[in-house]
Scaffold this active site. Structure first.
Site, PDB file in Angstrom:
ATOM      1  N   TYR A  19      32.159  30.772  46.065  1.00  0.00           N
ATOM      2  CA  TYR A  19      31.748  31.964  45.265  1.00  0.00           C
ATOM      3  C   TYR A  19      30.743  31.887  44.366  1.00  0.00           C
ATOM      4  CZ  TYR A  19      35.539  30.942  41.922  1.00  0.00           C
ATOM      5  OH  TYR A  19      36.578  30.106  41.264  1.00  0.00           O
ATOM      6  N   HIS A  70      47.403  32.407  48.026  1.00  0.00           N
ATOM      7  CA  HIS A  70      48.194  32.668  46.800  1.00  0.00           C
ATOM      8  C   HIS A  70      49.264  34.062  47.174  1.00  0.00           C
ATOM      9  CE1 HIS A  70      45.995  29.608  44.791  1.00  0.00           C
ATOM     10  NE2 HIS A  70      44.931  30.356  44.803  1.00  0.00           N
ATOM     11  N   ASP A  95      42.840  24.155  46.641  1.00  0.00           N
ATOM     12  CA  ASP A  95      42.072  25.052  45.689  1.00  0.00           C
ATOM     13  C   ASP A  95      41.532  24.475  44.414  1.00  0.00           C
ATOM     14  OD1 ASP A  95      41.845  27.448  44.448  1.00  0.00           O
ATOM     15  OD2 ASP A  95      44.101  27.825  43.865  1.00  0.00           O
TER      16      ASP A  95
HETATM   17 ZN    ZN Z   1      41.303  30.010  44.911  1.00  0.00          ZN
END
Ligand code: ZN
Length: 478
Positions: free
Chosen positions: A143, A292, A343
C-alpha cells in the site's frame, strides 16, 4: 545432463537487468511428503520452466541430495517495509493500556523517512529471511504508493517496481497485491499524515493496475498480480465492486476483522459484522483471501468455511498486536481453508508461525493437540499441509503440494541435524514445528530456482549488507 537456460528479465523501472538461472534439475530425497503421502528414496525431476516433471524411485545420482523434502509454504501476507520497525514499538505508548493504535503511530513515523531504495533493500531482506525460513513464495500487500505527503512519483508504479526488483534479486516466488486505500475510516474521513503515501482514488488505482499488468509480461511466469482493497474502513462499496471486477482470474485480498474496534466501526456504519457484510454483498469464493478474519461469530465461521475462500492468518503478528485468537478449530472442522502470513514481519519464522497458531488454541481451550483429525492425528502434518495448499491458493500459485505438474516450490530439512536425526515421516514435522526453529531448513527451491543452499540464501551477504546500511541511516533519522 543439466540443461541451463539463462533468462533475462528487463524490469520496467530500470536500467538494472537481473539474471536468474533456471535449469532442469533433479533432487534425490530420502523422505518426501508428496500429495499422496510419504515416499522414501525418491527423485523429483524439475523441468526448465520450474515445474515438477516426474517423481521416480531412485537410489542417488541426482543433481542434489537432501534428507527430507516438503512442499514449501507460501507466505500470504506481508508489508515488507514494516520489517524496519521490528522491535521499535515494544514500549508502552502514552495510553494507560497500550494497543494496536499506538503501534500504528510508530509505523506512520517510519513512513516519513522511507525512500524508494530503502523500500527495495528492506523487501530484499524480508524475502531472503522468508526463503531461509522455508517459504518459497510471498504475497506483498503493497500500500505504499507515493512519496512524502502523498506527492506522486513520476512513475506511478515506482514503489511496486522496487518490490519486483527485490523479488528478482532474491528469486522468491512473488504475488504482488497493489492496495486500493481511499479514506481513513467508514465515515470517509480524508487520509492524513503517513496515510497520504497510501491514497489512490479508483481511477488512479485502475491506471496503476493496468501499468503493472503490462509490466508482468516481462517478469518470471510464476509472478502473479492480484488486487487488494485495503479494508472495509478504507474502501467504499462502489470501489470494492470495481476492484473486484478488474480481473476475475486473480487473487483478491482484503483486511477484514483484525481488531474489535474495527468490528464495532463496521457494525455502526453498515449494520453488520465485517465478514457477514462481505459474504452478503460479494460472491466470496476461492479467489478471495480474508486477512485477519480474527473476529467472527459462529455463523460467519461456518459460512466463510463454506465459501472456499482462504482465511489469511498471521499468528505472530496477531499475537504481537494483541488482535485476538482466530477460531481455527471450528473453522477447520467446517472444512475452512487457511494460509499463513508474516504481516508486520516483526519476526519471520515459519515453524513458530505454525506453532503459534496451534498453541493459541490450546491456551484458549485449555487442552492439547487441537488442530488434528481422526485421519490425521499428527498436529504438525495436519496444519502444515493445510497451510501449504491454502497459502498457494491465496497467491494464485500452482504449488503447495509435491506432484507432477505443480511448481517446484520445495523445502529440504537437514535430517542429520541433532533435533531430528533418526526420526521419520510425520514426527519430523511435529518436532520441527513444536520443538525447533528454522535452523533445520537446508535448501529451498522457488519454482525450481535454487535460492537457499546449505541453510543460507545464495546472496545472503550482499542483501544483508545493503539492509544494514539502510537501517543504520533510518535509525539515525527516526
Ligand atoms: Zn496487513
Amino acid at each position: 545432463m543439466i540443461v541451463a537456460k539463462l533468462i533475462q528479465y528487463d524490469i520496467m523501472c530500470a536500467h538494472i537487468t537481473i539474471r536468474l538461472l533456471l535449469m532442469a534439475t533433479s533432487i534425490f530425497a530420502k523422505q518426501v511428503l508428496t500429495s499422496s503421502g510419504w515416499q522414501e528414496n525418491v527423485a523429483i525431476h524439475v523441468d526448465d520452466e520450474g515445474y515438477i516433471s516426474a517423481i521416480s524411485k531412485s537410489q542417488s545420482g541426482e543433481d542434489h541430495r537432501v534428507g527430507i523434502l516438503l512442499p514449501a509454504l507460501s507466505n500470504l501476507h506481508s508489508h515488507s517495509f514494516q520489517r524496519a520497525m521490528a522491535g521499535l514499538a515494544e514500549k508502552r505508548g502514552s495510553n494507560p493500556i497500550d494497543d494496536f493504535w499506538t503501534w500504528r503511530k510508530v509505523m506512520y513515523r517510519f513512513l516519513e523517512i522511507l525512500k524508494p531504495h530503502d523500500v527495495e533493500a528492506i523487501a530484499a531482506q524480508v524475502q531472503m529471511e522468508m526463503l531461509e525460513s522455508g517459504y518459497a513464495s510471498s504475497a506483498e500487500f503493497h500500500y505504499l504508493h507515493h512519496d512524502h505527503n502523498g506527492a506522486h512519483y513520476d512513475n506511478v508504479a515506482e514503489l511496486s517496481e522496487r518490490l519486483f526488483q527485490a523479488s528478482l534479486s532474491t528469486g522468491i516466488g512473488y504475488t504482488h497485491l497493489p492496495v486500493l486505500y481511499m479514506h481513513g475510516g467508514l465515515d470517509k474521513r480524508k487520509l492524513q499524515g503517513g496515510q497520504l503515501r497510501f491514497g489512490c482514488n479508483i481511477d488512479e488505482y485502475q491506471t496503476l493496475h493496468s501499468q503493472l499488468s503490462q509490466g508482468m509480461k516481462r517478469l518470471p511466469k510464476d509472478f502473479v498480480l492480484g488486487v487488494a482493497p485495503h479494508s472495509l474502513r478504507a474502501v467504499s462499496k462502489e470501489a470494492l465492486l470495481i476492484a473486484n471486477n478488474l480481473d476475475k482470474t486473480t487473487p483478491m485480498h482484503i483486511h477484514i476483522a483484525e481488531q474489535q474496534i474495527e468490528v464495532n466501526e463496521v457494525m455502526n456504519a453498515l449494520n453488520k459484522r465485517p465478514v457477514r457484510w462481505l459474504l452478503d454483498n460479494f460472491d466470496v469464493d476461492k479467489r478471495w483471501c480474508l486477512i485477519h478474519a480474527t473476529h467472527m461469530d459462529e455463523t460467519e465461521v461456518l459460512d466463510l468455511a463454506k465459501s472456499g475462500a482462504v482465511a489469511g492468518l498471521c499468528p505472530i503478528t496477531e499475537a504481537n498486536l494483541g488482535d485476538g485468537i482466530f477460531d481455527a478449530n471450528k473453522f477447520l472442522q467446517a472444512g475452512g481453508r487457511f494460509g499463513l502470513g508474516s504481516d508486520s514481519n516483526v519476526k519471520i519464522a515459519l515453524s513458530e508461525e505454525l506453532r503459534m497458531l496451534e498453541v493459541s488454541q490450546r491456551l484458549r481451550d485449555q487442552r492439547r493437540v487441537v488442530l488434528s483429525s481422526d485421519d490425521m492425528p499428527s498436529n504438525g502434518r495436519y496444519i502444515y499441509e493445510r497451510a501449504a495448499t491454502g497459502g498457494a491458493q491465496a497467491l494464485g500459485r500452482n504449488a503447495g503440494r509435491i506432484e507432477v505438474g505443480a511448481l517446484a516450490d520445495l523445502v529440504a530439512l537437514d535430517d542429520e541435524h541433532y533435533s531430528i536425526a533418526g526420526l521419520s515421516k510425520d514426527i519430523v514435522l511435529d518436532t520441527w514445528i513444536f520443538a525447533c526453529g528454522d535452523e533445520l531448513v537446508s535448501h529451498v527451491w522457488a519454482a525450481g530456482r535454487h535460492v537457499v543452499s546449505d541453510g543460507a540464501h545464495i546472496r545472503h551477504n550482499e542483501i544483508t549488507n545493503q539492509f544494514k546500511q539502510t537501517m543504520q541511516r533510518l535509525r539515525k533519522e527516526l
